[in-house]
Design a protein around this motif. Structure first.
Motif, PDB file in Angstrom:
ATOM      1  N   ASP B 195      20.774  29.518 -43.290  1.00  0.00           N
ATOM      2  CA  ASP B 195      20.484  28.740 -42.081  1.00  0.00           C
ATOM      3  C   ASP B 195      19.000  28.376 -42.082  1.00  0.00           C
ATOM      4  OD1 ASP B 195      20.095  27.658 -39.544  1.00  0.00           O
ATOM      5  OD2 ASP B 195      21.525  29.033 -38.608  1.00  0.00           O
ATOM      6  N   TYR B 197      17.322  26.143 -40.499  1.00  0.00           N
ATOM      7  CA  TYR B 197      16.722  25.938 -39.180  1.00  0.00           C
ATOM      8  C   TYR B 197      16.314  27.275 -38.553  1.00  0.00           C
ATOM      9  CZ  TYR B 197      16.017  24.141 -34.452  1.00  0.00           C
ATOM     10  OH  TYR B 197      15.473  23.812 -33.239  1.00  0.00           O
ATOM     11  N   GLU B 198      17.226  28.219 -38.579  1.00  0.00           N
ATOM     12  CA  GLU B 198      16.913  29.540 -38.017  1.00  0.00           C
ATOM     13  C   GLU B 198      15.759  30.206 -38.765  1.00  0.00           C
ATOM     14  OE1 GLU B 198      17.888  31.506 -35.306  1.00  0.00           O
ATOM     15  OE2 GLU B 198      18.597  29.529 -34.699  1.00  0.00           O
ATOM     16  N   LYS B 201      12.549  28.764 -37.600  1.00  0.00           N
ATOM     17  CA  LYS B 201      12.305  29.249 -36.233  1.00  0.00           C
ATOM     18  C   LYS B 201      11.839  30.711 -36.256  1.00  0.00           C
ATOM     19  CE  LYS B 201      14.932  29.599 -31.930  1.00  0.00           C
ATOM     20  NZ  LYS B 201      16.283  29.389 -31.359  1.00  0.00           N
ATOM     21  N   ASN B 202      12.579  31.537 -36.978  1.00  0.00           N
ATOM     22  CA  ASN B 202      12.245  32.967 -37.034  1.00  0.00           C
ATOM     23  C   ASN B 202      10.882  33.219 -37.669  1.00  0.00           C
ATOM     24  OD1 ASN B 202      14.646  33.681 -35.889  1.00  0.00           O
ATOM     25  ND2 ASN B 202      15.694  34.037 -37.848  1.00  0.00           N
TER      26      ASN B 202
END
Lengths: 245, 245
Positions: B195, B197-198, B201-202
């Motif tokens: 993922d 995108y995650e 973000k993370n």
């Protein structure tokens, strides 16, 4: 609201150091294989100090002048005209205690002089053998930090990045980290920390290769040993000295 | 025995490009958020060509001269004096088909001109939306490759490094890879690929932050979509064109 924590950045290569506020930061010089690991070991074993110089000629000149031990490497091997190399095993306490080492290396001492030229507030050296001493000092100081990887002739390398990641994973809560290079380093360290040696080997790290070709597996294993020579190595008045925090 | 495979290197920042043999290589310009994703989309949607320029003034001048569409950003927002920005969603087929776009961006077009100045053998642009087209081309050409990350004002970034890692993970068997930066990119992509995108973000990626502050989550998600606009984008005669392999 603006964060009140000091900042932390990672410079993955000397060619990127100019992007960061060096004059406003503590700079940690990182040259894991093997300069900064050897520096920690030499000071741990009781040397009086280490004088880092940026050329072989200067190393020879100064070595004679002060009757110090000339040491250093170019391209991973003892440089011509110097007495000793860049292996931590060349400097046991019974040999080095009380003595002064004049040291020049391909990447580490060059980066130290770059940081000096850019007016670094304070310079220390970092390696796995003195990981805890570095982390403790950085947390205590509450100042901005730049983790400066010496890399290999300006090319990013895995081992220095891993050390930056090891530091970040331990002290990140004390700093404001808005720096992708730092995130990348910490992420890679998380992948690697179970067995740093196997990680370097599996990833076909270029300097791992270079050193194993010289038969230096033992050096590499030692240079990846956390806290094997856990002293703070600080640059003061032109010399690296063991600092009592 | 010397390997007969071509080499592959990753330059994590424009400030490191000079370390590699640009004049002897195909250079892939990577500016995932958002320049090279938008370039792939614009050509996929039928634009005649894209003329990359390195300043806003030149973009305006040339746009008038050839009656092209001026587009570009500085610091993640539409640059003053230009008609359109750097979002792939500004260029649907019904708008862009058959037209010429004159484009300038903070990092991507700058790197392209650097590669040109250094005599790159061939230049293409790479992004997740045209990942497969890039990989197929590089394998077919059997030439040395430099994956050139546009980064952010010379600071290494996560998203461009991830794209380099995605390419390497697909084509590594066809190349001789003696490059720590490439290994680091591929390792991070393995961590992130479930993922992307995650992951951004993370990891608190700095450009993820910058764009979400502008309300551009949708752009980011699109720019991380593999093969959403799967065309080969090649620099030829001063223009980026859709190339038929």
């Amino acid at each position: 609201m603006k964060s009140l924590k000091p900042t932390l950045h990672t410079s993955l290569s000397p060619a990127l150091l100019h992007l960061y506020s060096v004059s406003n930061s503590i700079v940690v010089i990182i040259d894991v294989l093997r300069a900064t690991s050897t520096i920690a070991t030499v000071l741990f074993n009781g040397a009086k100090c280490i004088i880092p110089v940026d050329s072989v000629a200067e190393c020879i000149r100064l070595g004679k002048q002060i009757e110090g031990i000339t040491a250093g490497e170019r391209d991973g091997q003892v440089a011509e005209g110097l007495s000793y190399g860049n292996s931590p095993f060349e400097y046991p306490a019974e040999f080095i205690k009380g003595k002064t080492l004049v040291l020049t290396t391909t990447n580490g001492t060059k980066l130290l002089h770059m940081a000096l030229d850019k007016g670094a507030k304070k310079i220390i050296t970092g390696s796995f053998p003195n990981l805890s001493a570095v982390c403790t000092y950085l947390v205590e100081q509450k100042k901005n930090v730049i983790l400066g990887c010496a890399a290999w002739k300006d090319r990013v390398n895995i081992e220095d990045t891993l050390f930056a990641g090891a530091v970040i994973s331990r002290i990140k809560d004390h700093f404001d980290i808005n720096c992708d290079a730092s995130q990348m380093a910490a992420t890679m360290y998380t992948d690697a920390k179970e067995d740093l040696y196997e990680f370097l080997k599996n990833k076909n790290a270029s300097h791992y290769h270079r050193l194993t070709n010289f038969g230096l597996e033992k050096d590499i294993r030692y240079c990846l040993s956390e806290d094997a020579a856990n002293v703070l190595c600080m640059y003061e008045g032109g010399k690296l000295v063991r600092s009592v925090p």
